[in-house]
Scaffold this active site. Structure first.
Site, short mmCIF file in Angstrom:
data_model
loop_
_atom_site.label_atom_id
_atom_site.label_comp_id
_atom_site.label_asym_id
_atom_site.label_seq_id
_atom_site.Cartn_x
_atom_site.Cartn_y
_atom_site.Cartn_z
N CYS A 1 12.80 19.45 33.07
CA CYS A 1 12.81 20.86 33.54
C CYS A 1 11.96 20.94 34.79
O CYS A 1 12.34 20.37 35.80
CB CYS A 1 12.36 21.81 32.44
SG CYS A 1 10.95 21.27 31.47
N SER A 2 10.82 21.61 34.72
CA SER A 2 9.98 21.67 35.93
C SER A 2 8.53 21.88 35.51
O SER A 2 7.82 22.67 36.12
CB SER A 2 10.45 22.78 36.85
OG SER A 2 10.50 24.01 36.14
N CYS A 3 8.07 21.16 34.48
CA CYS A 3 6.68 21.28 34.01
C CYS A 3 5.72 21.00 35.16
O CYS A 3 5.89 20.04 35.91
CB CYS A 3 6.41 20.31 32.87
SG CYS A 3 7.43 20.63 31.42
N CYS B 1 8.94 16.20 36.67
CA CYS B 1 9.42 16.59 35.34
C CYS B 1 10.93 16.52 35.39
O CYS B 1 11.58 17.38 35.97
CB CYS B 1 8.96 17.99 34.97
SG CYS B 1 9.68 18.56 33.42
#
Lengths: 216, 94
Positions: free
Chosen positions: A123-125, A120
């Site tokens: 962000c950090s999905c 991702c």
């Protein structure tokens, strides 16, 4: 792990020969203060209770890659389930009794000619409801920026070296979908049952930076 | 901004080269790049409105597949791919 760094001074080193990490004694950040303030306000106003907050934290901490591994093992042994998983992974995971919440899940399958890896960049999905909390490196700027730029070098650093015949497909979770990789089933596992197969499915193999374990 | 008609899988599309302020879910590294629709994901609330608590328009969301060689002209493995989810209003047909 060998310690081949210079041994000129061990001052400030732990017994294993590594420097101690600084204590996290700094002041709270702006957003940490905001989180505490809003949480306490919501409790004071009776919107949520402290026990509910604690239960949610416990529920999230209790999640692990085990559910994802069970889904992969089912796909390995049941071709019809595999097809349903590739068509609608949210429905297939729910069919197994896993509460994936509002998650919209896509499963992508590694084959002899395709290797998938998930990142991702924005962000950090991460499919937390199926794989638990993401590893720290998944959220690092280096992983997020390099995986779309030079995926094969990143994979090689994780120990996955692919032939030129294999196409690497990077999946950037930019919006509403979350991704799980179905790693290739290792050779020599024909007689293993679903539970034993699930034990071969690592978290990293479901992100795509690893392969499933070999049996034995 | 007009929302284009549904793009069928395989349709070549280009990501618009917009640089709007605020919360967007279209990575800068894909803007202006050409790919092909991999699958149609159906309507999703526009995050650019959702992020600010505004009533959000339901927009088609697409998975678009890009060749690495298109995104990074100096790529050593140009036939590897990047798939990303892009909302309809960020895409233009070729």
């Amino acid at each position: 792990m060998p310690h081949d760094h210079p041994h000129h001074s061990h001052e400030g080193m732990s017994p294993s020969g590594h420097p101690y990490r600084a204590d996290q004694d700094g002041p709270l950040t702006y957003w940490q203060v905001m989180e505490i303030a809003i949480r306490e306000l919501m409790i004071a106003k009776g919107v949520v209770t402290e026990a509910e907050v604690a239960r949610q934290i416990e529920a999230m901490d209790a999640r692990s890659p085990a559910q994802g591994a069970a889904v992969v093992a089912r796909a390995w042994v049941d071709p019809d389930f595999r097809d349903r998983l590739l068509t609608d992974a949210s429905a297939a995971a729910t069919e197994m009794g896993f509460d994936i919440g509002p998650l919209k899940l896509i499963a992508v399958e590694n084959t002899d000619t395709v290797h998938n890896v998930v990142v991702c960049t924005l962000c950090s999905c991460y499919p937390r409801n199926l794989l638990g909390l993401p590893p720290d490196w998944y959220k690092s700027r280096a992983y997020r920026s390099r995986t779309v730029r030079e995926p094969r070098r990143v994979l090689a650093e994780f120990g996955v070296t692919l032939s030129d015949d294999t196409t690497v497909r990077v999946h950037d979770s930019t919006a509403d979908m979350r991704y799980v990789v179905i790693p290739a089933r290792p050779a020599g596992t024909e007689t293993m049952d679903e539970a034993a197969l699930a034990a071969l499915v690592t978290r990293d193999s479901m992100i795509g930076v690893g392969l499933a374990r070999m049996p034995g | 901004m007009p929302v284009p008609d549904t793009f069928a899988p395989g349709t070549p599309v280009r990501v618009r080269t917009l640089m709007p302020p605020g919360h967007v879910r279209t990575p800068a590294y894909l803007r202006g790049k050409t790919g092909a629709v991999e699958r149609v994901l159906g309507p999703f609330a526009n995050p650019e409105q959702l992020a600010y608590g505004h009533p959000a328009q339901a927009l088609p969301l697409y998975r678009v597949r890009f060749r690495l060689g298109e995104v990074w002209p100096d790529s050593q493995t140009p036939n590897d791919t990047i798939d990303a989810e892009i909302y309809a209003h960020w895409l233009e047909p070729l």
